[in-house]
Design a protein around this motif. Structure first.
Motif, PDB file in Angstrom:
ATOM      1  N   ILE A   8       0.835  -1.204   0.000  1.00 56.81           N
ATOM      2  CA  ILE A   8       0.000   0.000   0.000  1.00 56.81           C
ATOM      3  C   ILE A   8       0.869   1.252   0.000  1.00 56.81           C
ATOM      4  O   ILE A   8       0.741   2.092  -0.874  1.00 56.81           O
ATOM      5  N   PHE A   9       1.737   1.392   1.012  1.00 59.66           N
ATOM      6  CA  PHE A   9       2.592   2.569   1.163  1.00 59.66           C
ATOM      7  C   PHE A   9       4.002   2.176   1.523  1.00 59.66           C
ATOM      8  O   PHE A   9       4.238   1.105   2.071  1.00 59.66           O
ATOM      9  N   LYS A  10       4.915   3.104   1.280  1.00 58.22           N
ATOM     10  CA  LYS A  10       6.223   3.128   1.920  1.00 58.22           C
ATOM     11  C   LYS A  10       6.178   4.429   2.712  1.00 58.22           C
ATOM     12  O   LYS A  10       5.950   5.500   2.137  1.00 58.22           O
ATOM     13  N   TYR A  11       6.365   4.356   4.032  1.00 58.41           N
ATOM     14  CA  TYR A  11       6.072   5.471   4.929  1.00 58.41           C
ATOM     15  C   TYR A  11       7.220   5.730   5.891  1.00 58.41           C
ATOM     16  O   TYR A  11       7.827   4.789   6.403  1.00 58.41           O
ATOM     17  N   ARG A  12       7.542   7.017   6.126  1.00 59.59           N
ATOM     18  CA  ARG A  12       8.562   7.397   7.107  1.00 59.59           C
ATOM     19  C   ARG A  12       7.905   7.479   8.479  1.00 59.59           C
ATOM     20  O   ARG A  12       7.210   8.438   8.788  1.00 59.59           O
ATOM     21  N   LYS A  13       8.130   6.472   9.317  1.00 62.03           N
ATOM     22  CA  LYS A  13       7.486   6.376  10.623  1.00 62.03           C
ATOM     23  C   LYS A  13       8.465   6.689  11.740  1.00 62.03           C
ATOM     24  O   LYS A  13       9.597   6.255  11.709  1.00 62.03           O
ATOM     25  N   GLY A  14       8.001   7.423  12.720  1.00 62.17           N
ATOM     26  CA  GLY A  14       8.800   7.720  13.902  1.00 62.17           C
ATOM     27  C   GLY A  14       8.327   6.874  15.065  1.00 62.17           C
ATOM     28  O   GLY A  14       7.158   6.508  15.143  1.00 62.17           O
ATOM     29  N   GLY A  15       9.218   6.529  15.978  1.00 56.43           N
ATOM     30  CA  GLY A  15       8.849   5.745  17.155  1.00 56.43           C
ATOM     31  C   GLY A  15       8.727   4.267  16.847  1.00 56.43           C
ATOM     32  O   GLY A  15       8.863   3.831  15.714  1.00 56.43           O
ATOM     33  N   LYS A  16       8.441   3.507  17.917  1.00 55.51           N
ATOM     34  CA  LYS A  16       8.348   2.057  17.745  1.00 55.51           C
ATOM     35  C   LYS A  16       6.975   1.493  18.074  1.00 55.51           C
ATOM     36  O   LYS A  16       6.808   0.298  18.178  1.00 55.51           O
ATOM     37  N   GLY A  17       5.983   2.344  18.195  1.00 57.83           N
ATOM     38  CA  GLY A  17       4.630   1.896  18.510  1.00 57.83           C
ATOM     39  C   GLY A  17       3.867   1.406  17.291  1.00 57.83           C
ATOM     40  O   GLY A  17       4.408   1.309  16.182  1.00 57.83           O
ATOM     41  N   ALA A  18       2.602   1.098  17.505  1.00 60.17           N
ATOM     42  CA  ALA A  18       1.724   0.623  16.433  1.00 60.17           C
ATOM     43  C   ALA A  18       1.425   1.755  15.450  1.00 60.17           C
ATOM     44  O   ALA A  18       1.545   2.934  15.781  1.00 60.17           O
ATOM     45  N   LEU A  19       1.022   1.395  14.248  1.00 62.20           N
ATOM     46  CA  LEU A  19       0.669   2.365  13.218  1.00 62.20           C
ATOM     47  C   LEU A  19      -0.779   2.778  13.413  1.00 62.20           C
ATOM     48  O   LEU A  19      -1.696   1.995  13.175  1.00 62.20           O
ATOM     49  N   VAL A  20      -0.989   4.010  13.877  1.00 65.28           N
ATOM     50  CA  VAL A  20      -2.327   4.521  14.153  1.00 65.28           C
ATOM     51  C   VAL A  20      -2.762   5.475  13.056  1.00 65.28           C
ATOM     52  O   VAL A  20      -3.905   5.440  12.603  1.00 65.28           O
ATOM     53  N   LYS A  21      -1.829   6.319  12.615  1.00 65.89           N
ATOM     54  CA  LYS A  21      -2.139   7.308  11.574  1.00 65.89           C
ATOM     55  C   LYS A  21      -0.938   7.495  10.664  1.00 65.89           C
ATOM     56  O   LYS A  21       0.200   7.260  11.060  1.00 65.89           O
ATOM     57  N   CYS A  22      -1.210   7.907   9.428  1.00 62.92           N
ATOM     58  CA  CYS A  22      -0.161   8.202   8.453  1.00 62.92           C
ATOM     59  C   CYS A  22      -0.344   9.629   7.974  1.00 62.92           C
ATOM     60  O   CYS A  22      -1.377   9.953   7.387  1.00 62.92           O
ATOM     61  N   PHE A  23       0.649  10.486   8.222  1.00 65.52           N
ATOM     62  CA  PHE A  23       0.623  11.836   7.679  1.00 65.52           C
ATOM     63  C   PHE A  23       0.925  11.731   6.189  1.00 65.52           C
ATOM     64  O   PHE A  23       1.888  11.080   5.786  1.00 65.52           O
TER      65      PHE A  23
END
Length: 83
Positions: A24-39
């Motif tokens: 679906i996406f390649k996303y720049r994520k911060g932190g190590k928690g679950a994926l809740v939202k994608c800016f």
């Protein structure tokens, strides 16, 4: 409220559909928690053709909304997998 950092984190994750395993996406994520939202400004590659729907099976995986003055996709629990 403060806007999210446009440059964002350096770590990228691959987000795929849990049902059909389509990317679906390649996303720049911060932190190590679950994926809740994608800016939207942090999405590097977008494989979707219809907004918030899986390109493989057509299932809705998120809802489009606004947070901190920026557009985001709020993920529906149990619909996506992050690697």
């Amino acid at each position: 409220m403060a806007k999210p950092n446009k440059k964002g984190p350096k770590r990228t994750v691959q987000i795929s559909c849990l049902q059909c395993k389509a990317p679906i996406f390649k996303y720049r994520k911060g932190g190590k928690g679950a994926l809740v939202k994608c800016f939207l400004e942090r999405i590097v590659e977008d494989h979707t053709t219809k907004t918030c729907h899986c390109p493989g099976c057509g299932q809705e995986f998120a809802r489009e909304t606004m947070m901190r003055g920026a557009p985001v996709y709020k993920m529906i629990g149990g619909k996506v997998h992050m690697k």
